[in-house]
Design a protein around this motif. Structure first.
Motif, PDB file in Angstrom:
ATOM      1  N   ASP A 482       1.036  -4.839  11.166  1.00  0.00           N
ATOM      2  CA  ASP A 482      -0.059  -4.262  10.530  1.00  0.00           C
ATOM      3  C   ASP A 482      -0.086  -4.923   9.113  1.00  0.00           C
ATOM      4  N   MET A 491      -0.744  -7.887   2.529  1.00  0.00           N
ATOM      5  CA  MET A 491      -1.659  -6.685   2.595  1.00  0.00           C
ATOM      6  C   MET A 491      -1.587  -6.014   4.061  1.00  0.00           C
ATOM      7  N   LEU A 492      -2.131  -4.526   3.989  1.00  0.00           N
ATOM      8  CA  LEU A 492      -1.975  -3.984   5.012  1.00  0.00           C
ATOM      9  C   LEU A 492      -3.498  -4.893   5.821  1.00  0.00           C
ATOM     10  N   PHE A 494      -6.897  -4.441   7.667  1.00  0.00           N
ATOM     11  CA  PHE A 494      -8.068  -3.612   7.316  1.00  0.00           C
ATOM     12  C   PHE A 494      -8.003  -2.450   8.156  1.00  0.00           C
ATOM     13  N   THR A 497      -5.219  -0.147   7.014  1.00  0.00           N
ATOM     14  CA  THR A 497      -5.651   0.480   5.717  1.00  0.00           C
ATOM     15  C   THR A 497      -6.502   1.763   5.976  1.00  0.00           C
ATOM     16  N   LEU A 501      -5.566   5.879   5.382  1.00  0.00           N
ATOM     17  CA  LEU A 501      -6.305   6.457   4.351  1.00  0.00           C
ATOM     18  C   LEU A 501      -6.909   7.926   5.010  1.00  0.00           C
ATOM     19  N   ASP A 539      -9.813  -8.945   7.187  1.00  0.00           N
ATOM     20  CA  ASP A 539      -8.525  -9.083   6.476  1.00  0.00           C
ATOM     21  C   ASP A 539      -8.307 -10.096   5.413  1.00  0.00           C
ATOM     22  N   ILE A 676       4.258  -0.283  -1.268  1.00  0.00           N
ATOM     23  CA  ILE A 676       2.894  -0.224  -1.771  1.00  0.00           C
ATOM     24  C   ILE A 676       2.799  -0.992  -3.133  1.00  0.00           C
ATOM     25  N   ILE A 679      -3.381  -0.203  -4.620  1.00  0.00           N
ATOM     26  CA  ILE A 679      -4.422   0.085  -3.419  1.00  0.00           C
ATOM     27  C   ILE A 679      -5.624   0.193  -4.416  1.00  0.00           C
ATOM     28  N   ALA A 696     -11.444  -0.855   1.532  1.00  0.00           N
ATOM     29  CA  ALA A 696     -10.131  -0.564   0.724  1.00  0.00           C
ATOM     30  C   ALA A 696      -9.044  -1.661   0.916  1.00  0.00           C
ATOM     31  N   LEU A 697      -8.366  -1.894   0.114  1.00  0.00           N
ATOM     32  CA  LEU A 697      -7.140  -3.235   0.108  1.00  0.00           C
ATOM     33  C   LEU A 697      -5.991  -2.440  -0.377  1.00  0.00           C
ATOM     34  N   VAL A 698      -4.918  -2.700   0.439  1.00  0.00           N
ATOM     35  CA  VAL A 698      -3.444  -2.189   0.092  1.00  0.00           C
ATOM     36  C   VAL A 698      -2.546  -3.550   0.114  1.00  0.00           C
TER      37      VAL A 698
END
Length: 715
Positions: A482, A491-492, A494, A497, A501, A539, A676, A679, A696-698
């Motif tokens: 992931d 990053m996670l 897509f 992510t 959420l 991604d 994390i 976010i 979103a982006l983590v």
């Protein structure tokens, strides 16, 4: 030393010394000449230490601190970095009260300097010895007339404002600015590298010091935010405002600060959040610092009330017009005061505008008319303070008397501040230090008067602290598959992510991801019956910059568009996975974010997007922890009241729905604190059915929690 029993309490001898030893004196060194010159006539027992036997400055010298014959209250070390470590060690053995180390070459000077600073700190810690510095210019006790200071003296009066400055140069600049305002100082301290005695120690001393009424601070970086804000709480509990000038607000300034002190500063916006929450008054430059401190120092603490609306009573029509220009869009409002217009015109016939008011020579020549004008304005419920412009230079003492008596009496009676100010930024006359009274203050320039009054509101308006709740259950680190290596770092994906959420209770726009465009037809039904979709590289953190987002794509064109985006991915060496989402229609956009690592701790932010950014011009935030009331106050600040009520015949936003998203993102950041990094929920689309996450982006911290993950590479 912060938080120890020996911290602030042990500073008494160093900051109020009766005996001083200066180590490293030499009449051939300009620094020595300046520093010793301050002390030759000071009310202290003075000892001069030099390895060369004989005399200096007309006094006998001794070869070492031990040769002084007993422990002195304060030692001023003028020797170099290596020698200063020995001075601290000897002072600690002898039981001296503290040491000022002015030498550089410590923590700001690479590995060797950091090792030297560690040795100095260890030597002091063993004896609970306060050390000012290193890499500082010393300190000045204005009240006692004792200076352990390597800078040229500034003739500033004694008073109730104390200063702690990270920068020695700016310490003297602040003293000079205080002199221009005839503002009395108590103590001025150059903290330097804070190797032993830290900012919170100085603040705690000043909180307990009966002669300090206002604390001013110049900082480059908070090395220990928790101890600083705890000291601020104690200062506010004691009724002492704290006014701070934070350096390094721009990217270029941050680079300069790094080279100067070795302190890596963070985003100034985060400091602003923290200062506002704590009731700290923030300043933008040295003059602003002293403008705000001056008003706070002159008004009795028990008479302070928030100041949001003021009137300006000007000495001429030209000054009234200038005041309108200067105060437009400033820190306080200048209401039109139509409710008292008739009463004012009864006193000054023909007055067209009553705020700012042209006092006219007619009123100035009649004490009863002047009294009536001041009474009318100070009795107005719409006003919190009155500013009166006049001449306040050294030569204006007699001329000013026409206003001083009425202003003193009006301020005493009304319980609201009256500020007499010059129009220009000239030096205030020395007579202003004794010409005031309860509720009457003097300022240097219209802008300075207004900034000083606005400081009262900031001091009196800390934000409520979030209720301490049980921390959320930690979220385990992501599975290796992931985490992807994106253009912004780990990053996670897509897919991971959006799944995360949704698991946290947020509504996400329907989505599918494609590694092969040919997979689209059998998966199209997952998005429902929408006529148009969004297709984007999944991604990639900054996909817009690559032109890798397509809006309004017909379902039948998805495969071709996906193939085109994968060609862009190949050209830029980024991941080829494509995301497809239904294109949502909504009343507007918002964004919500979380940042785990700042100088002051994790922070949650929110703002309105699209055209609403231009309407609100605001991004708001809170340092964590944050609770429901804290999020509500964020939305109050957002400037989007019209959005929540309804804009341009559209229905209003569900404020509670946006608040839930903000709180959920904050809680997610805390729950994933081990891994994390940040976010970014953007955009968040609002529609009558609520808020939905579209993208979103983590970002993932490269920590031990994920170090073992086989981070997926680009293709």
């Amino acid at each position: 030393m912060a938080g120890s029993e020996t911290g602030a309490g042990s500073l008494g001898r160093l900051l109020n010394p009766a005996s001083v030893a200066v180590v490293g004196v030499s009449e051939r060194r300009p620094m020595s000449n300046v520093a010793v010159g301050h002390l030759l006539a000071a009310p202290v027992e003075l000892h001069l230490v030099s390895p060369r036997p004989g005399s200096a400055y007309g006094r006998a010298t001794v070869a070492s601190l031990r040769a002084v014959g007993g422990p002195v209250d304060a030692v001023l070390s003028l020797v170099g970095a290596a020698g200063s470590v020995g001075v601290v060690e000897e002072a600690a053995r002898l039981g001296c009260g503290g040491v000022v180390v002015v030498a550089s070459g410590f923590g700001e000077a690479g590995d060797e300097g950091r090792e030297r600073q560690d040795r100095l700190a260890r030597a002091a810690a063993g004896a609970a010895l306060p050390v000012c510095g290193p890499n500082c210019t010393g300190l000045v006790n204005v009240t006692s007339g004792v200076s352990l200071f390597t800078g040229t003296a500034v003739a500033v009066p004694a008073g109730g404002v104390s200063l702690v400055s990270s920068s020695g140069y700016l310490m003297r600049a602040v003293m000079a600015a205080a002199r221009e305002r005839n503002l009395g100082l108590r103590l001025a301290i150059s903290a330097g590298n804070e190797a032993v005695t830290v900012l919170a120690d100085y603040l705690d001393f000043l909180v307990a010091d009966p002669l300090t009424r206002v604390i001013t601070v110049v900082i480059e970086k908070l090395r220990d935010p928790a101890s600083f804000f705890a000291a601020v709480d104690r200062a506010r509990a004691a009724g002492k405002p704290v006014v701070v000038l934070k350096l390094g607000r721009s990217e270029r300034a941050r680079a300069i600060v790094r080279s100067h002190t070795g302190a890596l500063t963070g985003e100034s916006w985060v400091y602003d959040l923290a200062f506002r929450a704590a009731g700290v008054v923030d300043a933008r430059d040295v003059d602003d610092l002293m403008d705000r401190a001056a008003i706070l120092a002159q008004l009795p603490a028990h008479r302070l009330r928030p100041v949001e609306r003021i009137a300006v009573i000007a000495s001429s029509g030209g000054v009234a017009a200038l005041a309108s220009d200067v105060l437009a869009g400033g820190d306080v409002e200048t209401p039109e005061l139509t409710e008292i217009a008739d009463e004012v015109r009864a006193i000054i016939p023909g007055a067209e505008v009553v705020n700012p008011l042209d006092l006219t020579g007619f009123v100035m020549a009649r004490r009863e008319s002047l009294d009536a004008v001041l009474r009318t304005y100070l009795d107005a419920e719409a006003l919190d303070a009155v500013v009166v412009t006049w001449w306040l230079d050294e030569e204006d003492r007699e001329r000013a008397e026409v206003l001083l008596g009425p202003a003193r009496e009006a301020a005493r009676r009304a319980g609201k501040p009256v500020v007499l100010t010059t129009v220009q930024q000239s030096r205030l006359g020395s007579w202003t230090s004794t010409a005031g009274g309860p509720g009457l203050a003097f300022a240097r320039g219209l802008g300075g008067a207004v900034r000083g009054l606005a400081a009262i509101t900031r001091h009196l308006s800390p934000q409520p602290r979030a209720r301490r709740a049980a921390p959320p259950r930690p979220i385990p680190p992501p599975r290796p598959g992931d985490v992807v290596r994106g253009d912004a770092g780990p990053m996670l994906s897509f897919a991971a992510t959006m799944t995360l959420l949704a698991e946290r209770g947020l509504t996400v726009a329907p989505w599918v991801v494609l590694d092969d465009p040919a997979d689209w037809p059998p998966r199209a039904g997952a998005l429902g019956d929408g006529a148009q979709v969004v297709v984007k590289l999944a991604d990639v953190a900054h996909r817009t910059e690559l032109g890798a987002v397509r809006l309004g794509v017909a379902p039948g064109e998805v495969a071709a568009v996906a193939a085109e985006l994968q060609e862009i991915a190949a050209a830029h060496g980024v991941r080829r996975t494509v995301a497809v989402q239904g294109q949502l229609a909504g009343a507007g956009e918002a964004f919500v974010g979380f940042q785990a690592r700042t100088d002051l701790g994790p922070v949650v932010v929110a703002g309105l997007g699209g055209i609403l950014v231009e309407l609100t011009r605001a991004v708001v935030g809170r340092l964590l922890p944050v609770d429901g009331p804290g999020v509500e106050s964020m939305l109050d600040e957002l400037g989007g009241a019209t959005v929540f009520r309804g804009l341009r015949a559209a229905g209003g936003w569900d404020r509670a729905a946006l608040a839930r998203v903000v709180l959920a993102v904050a809680e997610l950041g805390v729950a994933g604190a081990d891994w994390i990094g940040s976010i970014d929920v953007n955009p968040l689309i609002y529609s009558p059915s609520g808020c939905a996450v579209v993208d979103a982006l983590v970002l993932v911290e490269e920590t031990a929690a994920v170090a073992g993950a086989a981070v997926a590479a680009g293709s």
